[in-house]
Write a protein that holds these residues in place. Sequence first.
Motif, mmCIF file in Angstrom:
data_model
loop_
_atom_site.group_PDB
_atom_site.id
_atom_site.type_symbol
_atom_site.label_atom_id
_atom_site.label_comp_id
_atom_site.label_asym_id
_atom_site.label_seq_id
_atom_site.Cartn_x
_atom_site.Cartn_y
_atom_site.Cartn_z
ATOM 1 N N VAL A 1 72.518 -42.838 -59.078
ATOM 2 C CA VAL A 1 71.257 -43.553 -59.116
ATOM 3 C C VAL A 1 70.808 -43.686 -60.558
ATOM 4 O O VAL A 1 71.156 -42.882 -61.403
ATOM 5 N N SER A 2 70.062 -44.685 -60.816
ATOM 6 C CA SER A 2 69.377 -44.775 -62.089
ATOM 7 C C SER A 2 67.891 -44.743 -61.781
ATOM 8 O O SER A 2 67.473 -45.098 -60.688
ATOM 9 N N VAL A 3 67.164 -44.266 -62.722
ATOM 10 C CA VAL A 3 65.747 -44.028 -62.465
ATOM 11 C C VAL A 3 64.923 -44.976 -63.316
ATOM 12 O O VAL A 3 65.206 -45.164 -64.501
ATOM 13 N N LYS B 1 62.741 -41.562 -53.676
ATOM 14 C CA LYS B 1 64.158 -41.229 -53.782
ATOM 15 C C LYS B 1 64.949 -42.145 -52.871
ATOM 16 O O LYS B 1 64.417 -42.673 -51.891
ATOM 17 N N LEU C 1 58.545 -31.389 -46.468
ATOM 18 C CA LEU C 1 59.459 -30.239 -46.400
ATOM 19 C C LEU C 1 58.742 -29.011 -45.874
ATOM 20 O O LEU C 1 59.264 -28.261 -45.059
ATOM 21 N N GLU D 1 64.202 -32.556 -47.801
ATOM 22 C CA GLU D 1 63.005 -33.014 -48.490
ATOM 23 C C GLU D 1 62.689 -34.465 -48.107
ATOM 24 O O GLU D 1 63.558 -35.195 -47.637
ATOM 25 N N PHE E 1 57.169 -39.219 -52.132
ATOM 26 C CA PHE E 1 55.965 -38.399 -52.105
ATOM 27 C C PHE E 1 55.081 -38.763 -53.287
ATOM 28 O O PHE E 1 55.547 -39.230 -54.316
ATOM 29 N N ILE F 1 58.017 -43.125 -60.197
ATOM 30 C CA ILE F 1 59.398 -42.792 -60.538
ATOM 31 C C ILE F 1 60.253 -43.277 -59.380
ATOM 32 O O ILE F 1 60.095 -42.814 -58.255
ATOM 33 N N GLU G 1 64.038 -44.344 -57.871
ATOM 34 C CA GLU G 1 65.491 -44.306 -58.017
ATOM 35 C C GLU G 1 66.069 -45.625 -57.537
ATOM 36 O O GLU G 1 65.656 -46.153 -56.504
ATOM 37 N N LEU H 1 68.375 -41.665 -69.145
ATOM 38 C CA LEU H 1 67.665 -40.496 -68.620
ATOM 39 C C LEU H 1 67.666 -40.587 -67.107
ATOM 40 O O LEU H 1 67.261 -41.596 -66.535
ATOM 41 N N ASN H 2 68.117 -39.548 -66.473
ATOM 42 C CA ASN H 2 68.072 -39.502 -65.021
ATOM 43 C C ASN H 2 67.020 -38.490 -64.609
ATOM 44 O O ASN H 2 66.898 -37.445 -65.228
ATOM 45 N N ILE H 3 66.302 -38.816 -63.597
ATOM 46 C CA ILE H 3 65.343 -37.856 -63.052
ATOM 47 C C ILE H 3 65.804 -37.509 -61.659
ATOM 48 O O ILE H 3 65.865 -38.370 -60.783
ATOM 49 N N ASN H 4 66.186 -36.282 -61.483
ATOM 50 C CA ASN H 4 66.567 -35.853 -60.146
ATOM 51 C C ASN H 4 65.403 -35.103 -59.547
ATOM 52 O O ASN H 4 64.790 -34.265 -60.200
ATOM 53 N N LEU H 5 65.117 -35.406 -58.330
ATOM 54 C CA LEU H 5 64.072 -34.667 -57.631
ATOM 55 C C LEU H 5 64.778 -33.715 -56.694
ATOM 56 O O LEU H 5 65.325 -34.135 -55.694
ATOM 57 N N ASN H 6 64.800 -32.469 -57.060
ATOM 58 C CA ASN H 6 65.512 -31.495 -56.245
ATOM 59 C C ASN H 6 64.518 -30.686 -55.457
ATOM 60 O O ASN H 6 63.372 -30.549 -55.848
ATOM 61 N N SER H 7 64.975 -30.131 -54.388
ATOM 62 C CA SER H 7 64.158 -29.130 -53.734
ATOM 63 C C SER H 7 65.100 -28.065 -53.255
ATOM 64 O O SER H 7 66.076 -28.331 -52.592
ATOM 65 N N LYS I 1 61.640 -31.307 -60.736
ATOM 66 C CA LYS I 1 62.271 -32.463 -61.363
ATOM 67 C C LYS I 1 63.269 -31.983 -62.402
ATOM 68 O O LYS I 1 62.995 -31.062 -63.162
ATOM 69 N N TYR J 1 65.210 -33.543 -65.487
ATOM 70 C CA TYR J 1 65.472 -34.675 -66.355
ATOM 71 C C TYR J 1 66.827 -34.418 -66.997
ATOM 72 O O TYR J 1 67.013 -33.414 -67.675
#
Lengths: 652, 672
Positions: free
Chosen positions: A81-83, A367, A394, A458, A462, A519, A521, B119-125, B537, B539
Amino acid sequence: MAPGEKIKAKIKKNLPVTGPQAPTIKELMQWYCLNTNTHGCRRIVVSRGRLRRLLWIGFTLTAVALIFWQCALLVFSFYTVSVTIKVHFQKLDFPAVTICNINPYKYSVVRPLLADLEQETKEALKSLYGLSEIQSRKRREAESWSSAWDDTRPKFLRLVPLLFFDEEEKDKARDFVTGRKRKVSGSIIPKASEVVQVQESRQVVGFQLCSNDTSDCATYTFSSGVNAIQEWYKLHYMNIMAQVPLEKKINMSYSAEELLVTCFFDGVSCDARNFTLFHHPMYGNCYTFNKGDNATILSTSMGGSEYGLQVILYINEEEYNPFLVSSSGAKVIIHRQDEYPFIEDVGTEIETAMATSIGMHLTESFKLSEPYSQCTEDGSEVPVRNIYNAAYSLQICLHSCFQAKMVEKCGCAQYSQPLPPAANYCNYQQHPNWMYCYYQLHQAFVQEELGCQAVCREACSFKEWTLTTSLAQWPSVVSEKWLLPVLTWDQSRQINKKLNKTDLAKLLIFYKDLNQRSIMENPANSIEMLLSNFGGQLGLWMSCSVVCVIEIIEVFFIDFFSIIARRQWQKAKEWWALRQAPPCPEAPPSPRGQDNPALDIDDDLPTFTSALRLPPAPGAQVPGTPPPRYNTLRLERAFSTQLSDTQLPGEP
Amino acid sequence: VSKCQGDKLEGQNPCPRQPIQGLMKGDKLEEQGPGPEPTAPQQPTEEEEALIEFHRSYRELFQFFCNNTTIHGAIRLVCSQHNRMKTAFWAVLWLCTFGMMYWQFGLLFGEYFSYPVSLNINLNSDKLVFPAVTVCTLNPYRYTEIKADLEELDRITEQTLFDLYKYNSSNTVVARPRGRRDLRDTLPHPLQRLQVPPPSHGARRARSATSGMRDNNPQVDWKDWKIGFQLCNQNKTDCFYQTYSSGVDAVREWYRFHYINILSRLSDTLPPLEEDLLGNFIFACRFNQVSCNEANYSHFHHPVYGNCYTFNDKNNSNLWMSSMPGINNGLSLMLRTEQNDFIPLLSTVTGARVMVHGQDEPAFMDDGGFNIRPGVETSISMRKEALDRLGGNYGDCTENGSDVPVKNLYRSKYTQQVCIHSCFQESMIEQCGCAYIFYPRPQGVEYCDYRKHNSWGYCYYKLQVDFASDRLGCFTKCRKPCSVTSYELSAGYSRWPSVTSQEWVFQMLSRQNNYTVNNKRDGVAKLNIFFKELNYKTYSESPSVTMVTLLSNLGSQWSLWFGSSVLSVVEMAELIFDLLGITFLMLLRRFRSHYWSPGRGGRGAQEVASTPPSSFPSRFCPQPTSPSLSQPGPAPLPALAAPPPAYATLGPCLSPAGSAGPSSSACPLEEC
């Protein structure tokens, strides 16, 4: 002849199906290499010299390998993915704001229900720590109770006794009610087996929970007596409150008019009608501002504290439950309109006699779900039933999962979470060992043995509000002189006492600016991108194209195998012929064919001509005669030799 | 004019106008026709194929190249020699596309070698490791314990306060009349009242470079006075005043300066810190509703912030994990915040200081702390953020600090703060000869004390100015770490304990800890630290142009403009190699024919000619070599069997096409 046959014959005539022209695999390869557009192959056959040929084979295979490798890399990195981050400046919807008093119920109202418990807690405190009664009024009450105390053995302490543990002898505990030592069966595992040796007395307090048949017990000890008492109290409190119907509980708690002294939103006055009641089991009546009930969601047109929500809350510390809550103030949580406010988890506390300013900054996150990540859009694919009347998150999933396990394992639902269908809250009249069960289950949950954390996913999108909190003393010394009397007069209908500074808390919630950050994706690759990258790779290494690929498939997978099949078939036929007529090796009297491709006849795939045994085409030449048009024929031919079995019939 | 296409495969394109060829083929056919193995005659030719073969002439080579090359434009350019117009046209076209391609290539390579990152933003949980939490008492020493050492300093401070501000401390020390002379002798760098420097030096910390400040200048208004102390270098030639606009700041800074000196003198002799004081500071500790134990915390002492306890640091046997967000699933502490034993002039803040940091990072309480008010329950909610930078060519960051020219004085992971502090300490030791007490010292260096290093104050303040303006180069030397984890904190406050519960809570605490809480809220504080949400997050940087995309872009461009491939380049390389090889052979041949006797030369030439046993062209486009060549094998057999007059007729086959030099020069050589 049936019409179907006719059509078949016609098709056979007009579209003759022939096998590959090459007699052998080697010739096929040579033909392919000479005629293909793929680079490298031609060089293999036209190069002179073994080294050169080997080199070219090596180059070509390397190029093929590189293509495969690079294309594999491209395919594997397809789901990335690119953001993008966008910042909008727009009129923002104000979030829902839920405000709770930390104390759930007015103690004066709820006290009759909890009288026994309070009495026993005081007794426990007294005997554990030698606490004397503090206020004379209370002492009087205590005396009246203690007379009743002698009559009946305390039920709460009997159910779950508070115990002293000596550091020296861990398996011995002293029941403070009876004073006699008793052997602690089971293990002292879960809560704190090793205790911070804070107290010089080297005694720790705890309670023991046993399962139904009391064979399996667990003892919970606490390093601090404050925590022990509070936990113990909370356990019994939940038991008692679980049996109280909801309407009664709502009535026992604070009303909106009581909690909210003044209210301002976006410079306009608002009142209790703008707030929606929300009953929380541990926090009592909470009030949600801007819940969006009648489908109108308020929005702010300006940033800054003047344009947000300003409320003054009435926090009456006199009505606080002394054992359940030890801190005073209010809790506030900012959430989406369709989101459940997890006030016990993520609320921000508001202090009395203070003005708390909460500046918000909105960030939206989106996302991409499968196959890019494991998130879920609305929780429909998560195998956990959402017991909350709110949108999936979640946390809702985790709580629902725990509650479901609780109902499954312990037979009743935990008090601080909503009730699943066909279950009721735990109380020790019906479920005597639920506490033991609950503690065990909670332990397992925290250690992720229940599998809830693995099942829950998740949410894909959100909104979050980043909060900046700042405090100021309020009201100021000079303003409190006029402010407090005015407020007292205002609230005289609900509150008939003179308001004090510490009874009030001011809360301001506002957007710091109206910038909304999103933000998002996006798929980094699309099919077109993938194809063009494929094209680039194919072109770079071999100047190949899709047509080349199809060609390769045709040659290597269709022709190749049909040649093999044909040769096998031929061999089998020869073998059969040999067996049938051993004296006559020239078994088939088939005439010699000549090199006219139009008349090629395959055994396995007969054409119309061969099927009808037609005479050869008039252009067929007799071998041996001087061939004037030989070269023209040659040019049409792809292969130098003719298969023995594809020769023309009728040749002498 | 159709050329002789002899270099095609056997049977594919024989010289079209040679009837002899046809005959030859016919012979072959007759030979092969009845054979069950049609490829049989080719077998021997392959076997006799040499390891490496060269073309016999340039012409042949070019013809071979033109017939078999896969470079699109080149075919037209090189292989259409007979039409000048066409050749010119194709040359222009070829140059244009060549230019276009290389322009595009340049752009693509330029983009790649600028190493762009996205820049990648991953939203993790996820389940999160709870960070380390350090809580400090805000008081370095119990005043009663250190009073003896500080007595002199305190007395002088009070005297100074009295002198400057007529502040009469209740202490009896001031009552004793004392001349200012005595004070000057006892402590260096006395506090002085100074005239305000000209407005150009209007900064808070104005420094005047010379020692020209006079002590008493009576005519100036009170407002224009500043307060400060003088610092001089070793031989008192250069002095400056460290001045402050506020007397409180000045006194505190001055006191702190002297306190540092006393501390460094005492650092070895101070009584060992009482480790078991935890119970006196932290009444209760719970994580995830479970009581903490000994293994969960470690202790260190900070010269200003006092006793600090770090929970869940890297020494913790099993790190705390948070599998649920919320206040019940975090760390909860009850703290004692009484200040009856505080050092009055040093500790002006009451409460406690807390800091959240990574497990293997040192706690810089100065840089990132959070103060806790007494009588208040502070709930700090955290949100985790992680940042991953790309190192190497993509950015200036360091993985573990091993490539940073600063020695890590802390026994911890590399962070930028660690590096900057180490760098400052390094310069301090280098320039002032002693170590600053707030930072760790390397082996064999002692802490600064003006009794031993009488000008360290001068040196230190000078160095700090240099440091702030980065003249020391610390900020350029210390590179960013490649992966950073940060915790975003936000706090909520509520009163604790509440009015109704405070009696039993206080009683209980005092009873349990054998320590009397004076029933005042100021003596206690509560602290909760928890994760607000388990979403975090990340980055992360990733190369926006990878090798794969670069190659496929190159391939796209190449295909677009040329339709050629890497293998075409290899073809070109082969062509050049062949050219060189043929040139070498021909030079060798010519050399031999010139310098050898004709007979021997001829033999030599024959040998050379036979070294590339080019059976291939000889078979298809028959050349007049066969009889003289000593070529074994059946391949030339058909040619041999063919009627000899054909040779004469074959000659023109080559000659009209081969008007160029090389072939004509090659043929006679072989004939002779």
